[in-house]
Scaffold this active site. Structure first.
Site, PDB file in Angstrom:
ATOM      1  N   ASP A  43      46.548  17.265  35.067  1.00 20.62           N
ATOM      2  CA  ASP A  43      45.980  17.140  33.721  1.00 20.62           C
ATOM      3  C   ASP A  43      46.858  16.325  32.788  1.00 20.62           C
ATOM      4  OD1 ASP A  43      47.513  19.623  34.265  1.00 20.62           O
ATOM      5  OD2 ASP A  43      47.433  19.858  32.076  1.00 20.62           O
ATOM      6  N   ASP A  79      61.252  21.750  39.241  1.00 17.71           N
ATOM      7  CA  ASP A  79      60.336  21.890  38.098  1.00 17.71           C
ATOM      8  C   ASP A  79      58.925  21.440  38.448  1.00 17.71           C
ATOM      9  OD1 ASP A  79      62.586  22.619  36.374  1.00 17.71           O
ATOM     10  OD2 ASP A  79      63.107  20.497  36.448  1.00 17.71           O
ATOM     11  N   GLN A 136      65.145  25.273  43.115  1.00 21.96           N
ATOM     12  CA  GLN A 136      65.374  23.826  43.087  1.00 21.96           C
ATOM     13  C   GLN A 136      64.376  23.103  43.987  1.00 21.96           C
ATOM     14  OE1 GLN A 136      68.484  25.828  43.652  1.00 21.96           O
ATOM     15  NE2 GLN A 136      68.393  26.045  41.459  1.00 21.96           N
ATOM     16  N   GLY A 181      64.864  27.616  36.540  1.00 24.41           N
ATOM     17  CA  GLY A 181      63.859  28.584  36.114  1.00 24.41           C
ATOM     18  C   GLY A 181      62.466  28.055  36.335  1.00 24.41           C
ATOM     19  N   HIS A 182      61.499  28.956  36.258  1.00 24.83           N
ATOM     20  CA  HIS A 182      60.117  28.530  36.305  1.00 24.83           C
ATOM     21  C   HIS A 182      59.302  29.398  35.352  1.00 24.83           C
ATOM     22  CE1 HIS A 182      60.912  31.234  39.739  1.00 24.83           C
ATOM     23  NE2 HIS A 182      59.781  31.817  39.421  1.00 24.83           N
ATOM     24  N   LYS A 213      56.219  25.682  41.279  1.00 23.29           N
ATOM     25  CA  LYS A 213      56.019  26.388  42.545  1.00 23.29           C
ATOM     26  C   LYS A 213      55.223  27.680  42.375  1.00 23.29           C
ATOM     27  CE  LYS A 213      60.489  25.980  43.516  1.00 23.29           C
ATOM     28  NZ  LYS A 213      60.925  24.847  42.699  1.00 23.29           N
TER      29      LYS A 213
END
Length: 429
Positions: free
Chosen positions: A332, A13, A223, A40-41, A16
């Site tokens: 941020d 997470d 991952q 997931g991304h 990428k």
């Protein structure tokens, strides 16, 4: 042109897709080389969010050919649902290529994944229950089903029959579940066979020729380093090789053709599932990082465990992967804090460890040793050069760079595709 490996430096997470976006049209192929739809991304393009699970992020770049490599395990229903969702939003998915050697997730593997986790109780691993682990186990036990098997129904039936001789014994006698029939498994697996056929290729050969032709190939890990089955926090890991070495076995590209290894490091640390996490914050600060960073799983929606950045892990990722460049994401999220802590070492039963402890027990008992860095209050999402960042944000990046022992080539300052600061070219020394 080179083959570039892109890995996560922590527990996943990390974002990428930021590195993929930074390379943009300079990448000709993006290859997913491990994992399945268990991770997931999210990619943000023009304020539009795209949640990808099984597909490589290159599916969103029109000039790029996305590839699902042989090291991936494929849930066909998820694959076609994901493709349909992108097609409905106007994304061209016609260039997707899938390895004939990739293994297919059978319905009995999803069932076994779920019932095994329930059976383990407090000793559970924290899997997503999507059949990933059991499918990789079948692969190693040589009873797996590959994409190419779907096109020869005789072979497919033989393989399903052989697998069910064992699976049905386990389901019925250990877990008190009904036996699965060969017909129902075969029927599900061949449902998408005709639509799948044009996508299937010898992807190892395809990628080798692409490199010969001067194309740039990006090998994208699912991952992350500490979830790697060999080099992660075993047994709380995934079932595949998520480090740079896995890029070779999962794609068919040899190590001599890899020029760069880019690792993504979130500006703090998160983890989903069970397992040790030395810098985890179980207080208001942990909740602040979760809410500010939107730390909820793309695939499962589970809240992620949050903690301060751990540069011991960063150094480990550098060493295990042979990292040439880091990309720090979500800087941020740390805006608005008076002090930002960084874990620089561990205390394990009174002994200082500057590197990852050797044993699982030592890592489980590791207590973080922190260094305090001054925070910043400015909104940095509009910064596009490193010099535009607040001085303390610059110092944070530079300090982390020194601690992890490799250059930070880019910094993410927001979720958008253009909210990133480039410091060095990822394709050059």
């Amino acid at each position: 042109m080179p083959a570039i490996v892109l890995v996560g430096a922590q527990w996943g997470d990390e974002g990428k897709g930021k590195a993929t976006d930074l390379l943009g049209s300079r990448v000709d192929y993006v290859v997913k080389f491990n994992g399945g739809n268990n991770a997931g991304h999210t990619v943000v393009i023009d304020d539009e969010k795209y949640a990808l699970h099984l597909l490589p992020s290159g599916i969103l770049t029109p000039s790029c050919t996305p590839v699902i490599g042989n090291g991936v395990v494929v849930d066909l229903s998820v694959l076609f649902d994901e493709l349909a969702g992108l097609d409905a939003r106007g994304i061209d998915t016609s260039k997707l290529v899938i390895s004939a050697d990739a293994h297919v997730i059978a319905p009995y593997n999803r069932t076994l994944d779920k019932v095994t986790e329930r059976f383990l109780g407090s000793r559970r691993i924290g899997t997503t229950g999507r059949g990933i682990g059991p499918t990789y186990a079948d692969k190693m036990n040589r009873i797996g089903i590959r994409v190419q098997d779907l096109f020869d129904e005789g072979i497919l039936r033989q393989k399903v029959e052989g697998a069910l001789e064992l699976k049905n014994q386990v389901l019925a006698k250990i877990y008190n579940r009904r036996a699965v029939t060969v017909d129902e498994v075969v029927e599900e697996l061949i449902e998408h066979r005709d639509a799948l056929r044009p996508m299937v290729a010898d992807t190892g050969l395809l990628l080798s020729k692409a490199l010969d032709d001067g194309k740039t190939v990006l090998l994208e890990a699912g991952q992350a380093t500490l979830l790697d089955v060999d080099h992660g926090t075993y047994p709380f890991v995934t079932s595949s090789s998520a480090t740079a070495g896995g890029a070779c076995t999962g794609s068919g590209i040899p190590p001599t053709r890899i020029d760069r290894v880019v690792a993504i490091l979130k500006a703090y640390t998160t983890r989903v599932g069970e397992g040790p996490f030395p810098t985890e914050l179980l207080d208001d600060m942990g909740e602040h990082l979760r809410k500010t960073g939107g730390e909820y799983g793309t695939t499962t929606g589970r809240p992620r465990r949050c903690g301060w950045l751990d540069v011991v892990i960063g150094r480990y990722a550098t060493r295990v992967n042979g990292v040439t460049d880091f990309v720090i994401t979500k800087l941020d999220t740390l805006s608005g804090l008076d002090t930002v802590k960084v874990c620089v070492a561990y205390d394990v039963d009174g002994v200082r460890h500057d590197e990852m402890p050797m044993t699982q027990s030592e890592f489980h008992h590791a207590k973080p040793i922190y260094q305090d860095l001054p925070g910043w209050w400015e909104d940095i999402s509009g910064c596009r050069t490193f010099e535009e960042l607040p001085v303390n944000a610059q110092r944070y990046v530079e300090t982390v760079e020194q601690m992890i022992g490799q250059r930070v080539s880019a910094v993410g300052v927001g979720p958008g595709r253009d909210e990133i600061i480039s410091r060095h070219d990822l394709l050059e020394e």
